[in-house]
Design a protein around this motif. Sequence first.
Motif, short mmCIF file in Angstrom:
data_model
loop_
_atom_site.label_atom_id
_atom_site.label_comp_id
_atom_site.label_asym_id
_atom_site.label_seq_id
_atom_site.Cartn_x
_atom_site.Cartn_y
_atom_site.Cartn_z
N THR A 28 0.83 -1.21 0.00
CA THR A 28 0.00 0.00 0.00
C THR A 28 0.87 1.27 0.00
O THR A 28 0.60 2.20 -0.78
N ALA A 34 1.34 4.13 -3.02
CA ALA A 34 1.20 5.59 -2.83
C ALA A 34 2.48 6.32 -3.25
O ALA A 34 2.41 7.34 -3.95
N SER A 91 -5.13 2.77 -2.67
CA SER A 91 -3.90 3.26 -2.02
C SER A 91 -3.10 4.13 -2.99
O SER A 91 -2.49 5.12 -2.60
N CYS A 119 -4.36 7.56 -3.08
CA CYS A 119 -3.89 8.38 -1.96
C CYS A 119 -2.64 9.15 -2.38
O CYS A 119 -2.45 10.31 -2.01
N LEU A 170 -4.88 6.08 3.50
CA LEU A 170 -3.84 5.09 3.22
C LEU A 170 -3.69 4.11 4.39
O LEU A 170 -3.58 2.89 4.19
#
Length: 319
Positions: A215, A219, A262, A265, A304
Amino acid sequence: MITITLAYDLAGLMFAAIAWVAARDRGNPRRFGAGLFWALLALSFLAGDYLGDMGNGVLVLALAALGGFGLMGRGTEECAPKEAREAQARRWGYWLFPPLFLPPIIAVAGTVWGPHLTWNGQPLVDPKQGTLIWLAVGIVAVLALVLVVSRRRPPTALRDARRLVDLIGWAAILPQVLAALGGIFALGKVGDAVATLVGQYLTLDHRFPLVCAYTVGMALLTVLVGNAFAAFPVMTSGIALPLLVGRFGGDPAVISAIGMLSGFCGTLMTPMAANFNIVPAALLELPNRNAVIRVQIPTALLVLAANTLLIEFLGFPHS
């Protein structure tokens, strides 16, 4: 059967019209550069299939040169006077917003029920590209609705479209270009390099650090390249599929979907996503071009963290 070519043709015709208007704007000292930029973009939509890989590559390089060397300028087409816009806003109030929901509603409805529509025994719309085709239908529908309700003529919509793309400039094609990076990264086996790095620095016996790596990696890579669609194939082929799914038996649908969120984000936190973060600041004439990003960062970090926990608790139903 209606195919994705319809959506490409509509987009191509719109950019061709914008190119024509831009090239005729004598108030822009670089009007021919602007007209050529939008004409090349129109060509990619209308005849991209016939240009071949080399032709499309040269076209992209030409677009990059026109935008990168500042050869486009900005047009002089102005919108309606402020007093007229305020009068329209007072007249319509919040009724200005419902038409904006029409394209996604038509896209969802067409995706769900469209496959049941047939013509001479064949599907009316190509089911493989149904969502994009119905989205294009929705955009045309909302355009027709707004023109009828506001009693405006189509050239008004074209002038406003040209004004908006002038404000956005070359960044208007950034989503396309960055999304294409995902395919290039996949062909370059960047995902394999990511998997190697993860294997060197993280223990593969514990699941949660790998979930965090996926994740957070989504990002961060999105922050660097500006588009989650470019980061997705890299991080998913490098961490999600071989480790979270292959090693720990995770659900690929859940992990991939939340992993994509994610990446979004990261979109909220980067100026590389210019069309989301920089262009709105320019359109709203904000004094700080990074004002949108500064407001979004806390929300992005919270989401996130939530996405990481969601994958940990929902992505492994059999653990």
